[in-house]
Design an enzyme around this catalytic site. Structure first.
Site, short mmCIF file in Angstrom:
data_model
loop_
_atom_site.label_atom_id
_atom_site.label_comp_id
_atom_site.label_asym_id
_atom_site.label_seq_id
_atom_site.Cartn_x
_atom_site.Cartn_y
_atom_site.Cartn_z
N SER A 40 28.91 71.50 79.34
CA SER A 40 28.18 72.55 78.62
C SER A 40 29.53 73.31 78.19
CB SER A 40 27.03 73.23 79.80
OG SER A 40 27.63 73.99 80.49
N GLU A 45 30.94 86.26 85.05
CA GLU A 45 30.01 86.98 84.47
C GLU A 45 28.95 87.17 85.75
OE1 GLU A 45 27.29 86.04 80.61
OE2 GLU A 45 26.30 85.28 82.38
P1 GTP Z 1 26.19 83.91 75.54
O1 GTP Z 1 27.16 83.68 74.55
O2 GTP Z 1 24.92 82.68 75.12
O3 GTP Z 1 26.35 83.70 76.87
O4 GTP Z 1 25.26 85.31 75.22
P2 GTP Z 1 26.21 86.58 75.41
O5 GTP Z 1 27.30 86.14 75.60
O6 GTP Z 1 25.58 87.61 74.45
O7 GTP Z 1 25.40 87.00 76.78
P3 GTP Z 1 23.99 87.70 77.09
O8 GTP Z 1 24.23 88.83 77.96
O9 GTP Z 1 23.23 87.87 75.99
O10 GTP Z 1 23.34 86.53 78.11
C1 GTP Z 1 24.08 85.86 79.06
C2 GTP Z 1 23.32 84.84 80.08
O11 GTP Z 1 22.04 85.80 80.42
C3 GTP Z 1 22.43 83.82 79.44
O12 GTP Z 1 23.31 82.66 79.68
C4 GTP Z 1 21.40 83.74 80.36
O13 GTP Z 1 21.62 83.35 81.66
C5 GTP Z 1 20.93 85.18 80.62
N1 GTP Z 1 19.86 85.66 79.51
C6 GTP Z 1 20.18 86.27 78.53
N2 GTP Z 1 19.07 86.30 77.75
C7 GTP Z 1 18.22 85.94 78.60
C8 GTP Z 1 16.70 85.61 77.96
O14 GTP Z 1 16.23 86.18 77.05
N3 GTP Z 1 15.99 84.69 78.85
C9 GTP Z 1 16.63 84.45 80.04
N4 GTP Z 1 15.87 83.40 80.84
N5 GTP Z 1 17.84 84.47 80.36
C10 GTP Z 1 18.68 85.18 79.43
MG MG Z 2 26.27 83.27 78.76
#
Ligand code: GTP
Ligand code: MG
Length: 216
Positions: A62, A152
């Site tokens: 992943s 994170e």
């Molecule tokens: P990524 O690059 O995908 O990690 O996004 P980001 O860096 O903008 O981070 P963000 O804070 O949006 O989300 C990181 C993590 O939060 C995700 O990998 C999920 O585990 C969780 N998450 C965020 N949004 C959602 C959502 O709408 N639904 C669910 N179930 N989990 C979420």
């Molecule tokens: Mg993430």
């Protein structure tokens, strides 16, 4: 193009293992801090703000997918800079106020660096998602150097966790294009979860006040 030798592959495998170990050690270090908080809190306040914790390292598969999706260069240095969730910690708390207690605890530990705070509780995502996200840099003493390793951290209540787990399953069941009416239902369920959290927080405060009066 030059051919990769067996030795090149061995070297890469070792480097990858060492790279991933760094993230594992950062999680181990955070696990110890969380355990201390739990035990100390139990002793001081006679209750434990943490329901459960989940530690996870991204699988190499992943991680590769994300590198490809983000279009970043495939080198350890670039992956380290651009992918911030190789190590993840999820803390599920009993009450809303516990979430910010956990945040404060991390902020007060002077050797930790808080790189970013995303408060999806004060500002929920449009789909209803709620949690507090922190990006921390954790000091890790390797055999020959000190590294600050990014982790994170997602902090949420049981109700937020319940909603996020089911939403995640539904999202993947529909191959990420969920029908409109289900999206509206999910948003409604997130609002109900949020109302429940606020109700439980009020009860918790009331009980704490009664406990304080009885002990004074
Ligand atoms: P990524 O690059 O995908 O990690 O996004 P980001 O860096 O903008 O981070 P963000 O804070 O949006 O989300 C990181 C993590 O939060 C995700 O990998 C999920 O585990 C969780 N998450 C965020 N949004 C959602 C959502 O709408 N639904 C669910 N179930 N989990 C979420
Ligand atoms: Mg993430």
């Amino acid at each position: 193009m030059s051919q990769l030798t067996t030795n090149d592959l061995k070297r890469f495998k070792n480097e990858l293992t060492r790279f991933m170990m760094m993230y594992k050690f950062a999680l181990d270090a955070l696990e110890t801090r969380i355990e201390i908080l739990k035990e100390e809190f139990q002793l001081l306040h006679d209750y434990n703000p943490i329901e459960h914790t989940k530690y996870r390292l991204k699988s190499p598969e992943s991680l590769l997918k994300k590198v490809y999706r983000k279009g970043c260069e495939f080198s350890f240095a670039s992956v380290r800079t651009h992918i911030k969730d190789i190590a993840g910690l999820r803390v599920t708390c009993s009450f809303l106020s516990d979430i910010y207690r956990i945040q404060e605890m991390f902020e007060h530990q002077s050797d930790l660096k808080v790189l970013e705070i995303k408060d999806y509780i004060k500002n929920p995502k449009p789909n209803g998602y709620q949690s507090l996200h922190l990006l921390l840099e954790v000091p890790v003493y390797m055999s020959d150097r000190l590294e600050y390793v990014c982790v994170e951290v997602q902090v949420r209540t049981i109700a937020m966790d319940f909603w996020a787990s089911l939403e995640h399953k539904i999202f993947y069941k529909y191959n990420q294009s969920v029908p409109e009416h289900l999206l509206a239902e999910l948003k409604g369920a997130a609002d109900s979860a949020s109302a429940l959290d606020r109700q439980m927080e009020r009860l918790h405060l009331e009980i704490e006040e009664i406990k304080e009066k009885q002990s004074s």
